[in-house]
Design a protein around this motif. Structure first.
Motif, mmCIF file in Angstrom:
data_model
loop_
_atom_site.group_PDB
_atom_site.id
_atom_site.type_symbol
_atom_site.label_atom_id
_atom_site.label_comp_id
_atom_site.label_asym_id
_atom_site.label_seq_id
_atom_site.Cartn_x
_atom_site.Cartn_y
_atom_site.Cartn_z
ATOM 1 N N HIS A 31 46.342 41.710 44.299
ATOM 2 C CA HIS A 31 46.596 40.393 43.725
ATOM 3 C C HIS A 31 46.825 39.341 44.806
ATOM 4 O O HIS A 31 46.487 38.166 44.609
ATOM 5 C CB HIS A 31 47.815 40.470 42.803
ATOM 6 C CG HIS A 31 48.157 39.168 42.139
ATOM 7 N ND1 HIS A 31 47.417 38.657 41.087
ATOM 8 C CD2 HIS A 31 49.141 38.265 42.392
ATOM 9 C CE1 HIS A 31 47.937 37.497 40.723
ATOM 10 N NE2 HIS A 31 48.982 37.244 41.484
ATOM 11 N N SER A 32 47.369 39.746 45.949
ATOM 12 C CA SER A 32 47.689 38.783 47.011
ATOM 13 C C SER A 32 46.498 38.441 47.895
ATOM 14 O O SER A 32 46.568 37.491 48.691
ATOM 15 C CB SER A 32 48.805 39.348 47.900
ATOM 16 O OG SER A 32 48.319 40.399 48.734
ATOM 17 N N LEU A 33 45.385 39.162 47.772
ATOM 18 C CA LEU A 33 44.252 38.964 48.668
ATOM 19 C C LEU A 33 43.500 37.673 48.356
ATOM 20 O O LEU A 33 43.536 37.175 47.223
ATOM 21 C CB LEU A 33 43.291 40.154 48.553
ATOM 22 C CG LEU A 33 43.822 41.505 49.041
ATOM 23 C CD1 LEU A 33 42.812 42.607 48.722
ATOM 24 C CD2 LEU A 33 44.125 41.462 50.536
ATOM 25 N N PRO A 34 42.794 37.129 49.338
ATOM 26 C CA PRO A 34 41.934 35.963 49.081
ATOM 27 C C PRO A 34 40.847 36.303 48.066
ATOM 28 O O PRO A 34 40.451 37.460 47.924
ATOM 29 C CB PRO A 34 41.323 35.651 50.455
ATOM 30 C CG PRO A 34 42.215 36.318 51.446
ATOM 31 C CD PRO A 34 42.771 37.526 50.762
ATOM 32 N N LEU A 55 44.626 54.423 53.022
ATOM 33 C CA LEU A 55 43.585 53.593 52.428
ATOM 34 C C LEU A 55 43.639 52.240 53.114
ATOM 35 O O LEU A 55 44.707 51.619 53.217
ATOM 36 C CB LEU A 55 43.825 53.424 50.923
ATOM 37 C CG LEU A 55 42.696 52.726 50.151
ATOM 38 C CD1 LEU A 55 41.483 53.652 50.039
ATOM 39 C CD2 LEU A 55 43.170 52.310 48.758
ATOM 40 N N VAL A 56 42.478 51.779 53.595
ATOM 41 C CA VAL A 56 42.404 50.509 54.317
ATOM 42 C C VAL A 56 41.691 49.488 53.441
ATOM 43 O O VAL A 56 40.610 49.752 52.910
ATOM 44 C CB VAL A 56 41.654 50.675 55.658
ATOM 45 C CG1 VAL A 56 41.604 49.342 56.398
ATOM 46 C CG2 VAL A 56 42.317 51.749 56.510
ATOM 47 N N LEU A 57 42.309 48.318 53.281
ATOM 48 C CA LEU A 57 41.714 47.223 52.519
ATOM 49 C C LEU A 57 41.526 46.032 53.454
ATOM 50 O O LEU A 57 42.488 45.588 54.108
ATOM 51 C CB LEU A 57 42.611 46.811 51.337
ATOM 52 C CG LEU A 57 42.871 47.871 50.265
ATOM 53 C CD1 LEU A 57 44.181 48.625 50.575
ATOM 54 C CD2 LEU A 57 42.980 47.228 48.883
ATOM 55 N N ARG A 58 40.282 45.532 53.534
ATOM 56 C CA ARG A 58 39.984 44.372 54.355
ATOM 57 C C ARG A 58 39.400 43.276 53.469
ATOM 58 O O ARG A 58 38.514 43.538 52.648
ATOM 59 C CB ARG A 58 38.988 44.705 55.464
ATOM 60 C CG ARG A 58 39.522 45.639 56.535
ATOM 61 C CD ARG A 58 38.499 45.830 57.649
ATOM 62 N NE ARG A 58 38.996 46.632 58.749
ATOM 63 C CZ ARG A 58 38.930 47.955 58.809
ATOM 64 N NH1 ARG A 58 38.340 48.619 57.815
ATOM 65 N NH2 ARG A 58 39.401 48.617 59.840
ATOM 66 N N CYS A 59 39.900 42.083 53.637
ATOM 67 C CA CYS A 59 39.436 40.949 52.842
ATOM 68 C C CYS A 59 39.517 39.719 53.726
ATOM 69 O O CYS A 59 40.605 39.177 53.953
ATOM 70 C CB CYS A 59 40.303 40.791 51.592
ATOM 71 S SG CYS A 59 39.738 39.533 50.442
ATOM 72 N N GLY A 60 38.349 39.283 54.234
ATOM 73 C CA GLY A 60 38.367 38.189 55.197
ATOM 74 C C GLY A 60 39.133 38.626 56.439
ATOM 75 O O GLY A 60 38.867 39.679 57.019
ATOM 76 N N SER A 61 40.125 37.843 56.817
ATOM 77 C CA SER A 61 40.923 38.168 58.009
ATOM 78 C C SER A 61 42.149 39.012 57.667
ATOM 79 O O SER A 61 42.958 39.321 58.545
ATOM 80 C CB SER A 61 41.376 36.869 58.693
ATOM 81 O OG SER A 61 42.181 36.096 57.812
ATOM 82 N N VAL A 62 42.283 39.389 56.407
ATOM 83 C CA VAL A 62 43.459 40.137 55.960
ATOM 84 C C VAL A 62 43.157 41.633 55.983
ATOM 85 O O VAL A 62 42.076 42.073 55.586
ATOM 86 C CB VAL A 62 43.868 39.714 54.527
ATOM 87 C CG1 VAL A 62 45.130 40.462 54.090
ATOM 88 C CG2 VAL A 62 44.088 38.214 54.455
ATOM 89 N N ARG A 63 44.137 42.410 56.444
ATOM 90 C CA ARG A 63 43.978 43.870 56.487
ATOM 91 C C ARG A 63 45.273 44.536 56.033
ATOM 92 O O ARG A 63 46.355 44.188 56.512
ATOM 93 C CB ARG A 63 43.626 44.328 57.902
ATOM 94 C CG ARG A 63 43.410 45.843 58.054
ATOM 95 C CD ARG A 63 43.000 46.165 59.493
ATOM 96 N NE ARG A 63 42.690 47.577 59.687
ATOM 97 C CZ ARG A 63 43.586 48.505 60.020
ATOM 98 N NH1 ARG A 63 44.855 48.147 60.206
ATOM 99 N NH2 ARG A 63 43.219 49.769 60.181
#
Length: 408
Positions: A96-99, A112-120
């Motif tokens: 929910h907090s991701l871009p 588990l790795v989540l990448r969204c734009g510059s967020v990791r």
């Protein structure tokens, strides 16, 4: 590797991923300390496109609290299939907090790795070996209009009990037949009943199911683009009878509640000695205003005289309030006490602009000892003397007045 089958790698749009994880997380155990820790996790199952949960999906987000299991298909581009268990509410909060853009998800060792734009983000995996097998969706028996079903549940479920010591009273009784579905709920102080049409897909679909009211309420208030809800039923499951509800690919599978439901039909009168008709919104607004000065358990007094009712709250030692509301009524003076919250639940469920309250007792002095029945003016329900039988399709809300010296 503990917690995973295969390396698992997929990409998904944040909005759909957040919607699915948020919805599934709402079905995680509410008291995690009292349940196995594995059940606090969300199960992610990524499959190759040809083997995905449904066309255009590729990812399933699942939750299970031993009583309710849910599955949400998500459109995802799967590079490597796999299956992992992740701390559920933490994952939902992270997504929910991701871009609002594409999220790249992959397993790296035991995380588990989540990448969204510059967020990791990295999240530790849970041991998948401890997670139970989710129940399958029961065999479908028919379909019901989504909006009609949601409206009926919204009318009936508030009357269900909340006392877990009598589990069957926390359920909505679902009566299934070739003629339609009847929903009923009671907590002993009030009773709500509604019948709706549906489309059975099996011969002789007659069955009874006591469905946890809170589960039905959650399904009813979940937004969906689906016009129909598929109903599945398995009364012979060795692990317990289960009901399934599916819309737009999302499945909710709930274990049914055992017990004997009260014979509510004998409580519903076919006629009323006196009827009162009022503007639904105006009466509800007056009840809310007057109830401001009432203590939490105190009832309101309603005095019905020709073409008006006076609602009153409070006693001589504190704040008091009263309001006069115009109504259609030509009977003798009646004075009754109602729990304002219960009355507001009933008025909120009336779909007509006007609500009718039918008083069963012919003797005004007995009005506090006999139930009142609330329904819409034009939707059937309790008729006046000589007015014919109750319409099975009507919404009916039976409410017991409170006797002096008692509280509901």
């Amino acid at each position: 590797m503990a917690g995973t089958i295969g390396p698992m790698r997929f990409s998904v749009e944040r909005d759909v991923f957040a919607d699915a994880t948020g919805w599934a997380a709402r079905h995680l155990p509410s008291r995690p300390g009292l349940t196995p820790s594995a059940l606090t996790g969300l199960l992610l199952e990524a499959a190759a496109p040809a083997a995905g949960p449904q066309p255009g999906a590729g990812l399933l987000v699942c939750a299970f609290d031993s009583e309710v299991a849910v599955r949400a298909p998500v459109a995802a581009a799967v590079e490597e299939p796999g299956r992992v268990l992740v701390p559920g509410r933490l994952l939902a909060d992270i997504v929910h907090s991701l871009p609002a853009t594409t999220v790249e998800v992959a397993v790296d060792g035991d995380r588990l790795v989540l990448r969204c734009g510059s967020v990791r983000f990295t999240v530790p995996l849970m041991d998948l070996a401890d997670y139970p097998e989710l129940p399958r969706f029961p065999a479908p028996i028919g379909e019901v209009n989504t909006l009609g079903f949601a409206a009926a549940v919204g009318q009936v479920a508030p009357a269900a009990g909340r006392d877990e010591t009598v589990p069957v009273l926390t359920a909505v009784r679902l009566e299934i037949s070739g003629h339609g579905l009847i929903l009923a709920a009671t907590d002993r102080y009030r009773l709500a009943v509604r019948a709706i049409p549906w489309q059975p897909t099996v011969d002789d679909p007659w069955a009874l199911a006591h469905v946890p009211a809170k589960v039905l309420a959650e399904v009813a208030r979940t937004p969906t683009s689906a016009s129909r809800i598929v109903i599945g039923l398995d009364l012979a499951d060795p692990a317990g009878a289960r009901l399934g509800l599916a819309a737009a690919g999302r499945q909710t599978i709930v274990r049914l509640i055992d017990g004997t439901f009260p014979n509510y039909r004998k409580l519903l009168p076919e006629t009323a000695a006196y009827t009162v008709t009022a503007q639904t919104a105006a009466l509800a607004a007056a009840v809310r205003r007057v109830a401001v000065v009432a203590t939490r358990t105190a009832p309101l007094r309603f005095t019905f005289t020709r073409d008006q009712v006076v609602a009153e709250a409070g006693d001589g030692s504190g704040a008091q309030a009263s309001e006069t509301i115009p109504v259609e009524y030509s009977g003798p003076e009646l004075s009754v006490l109602f729990n304002p919250s219960y009355l507001l639940d009933g008025l909120g469920a009336v779909e007509d602009d006007e609500a009718t309250i039918g008083f069963v007792a012919a003797d005004p002095a007995e009005a506090t000892a006999r139930p009142a029945v609330l329904t819409g003016k034009d939707s059937g329900g309790v008729r006046g003397p000589g007015g014919g039988p109750v319409d099975e399709g009507a919404f009916r809300y039976l409410l017991m007045p409170i006797r002096t010296g008692s509280a509901a």
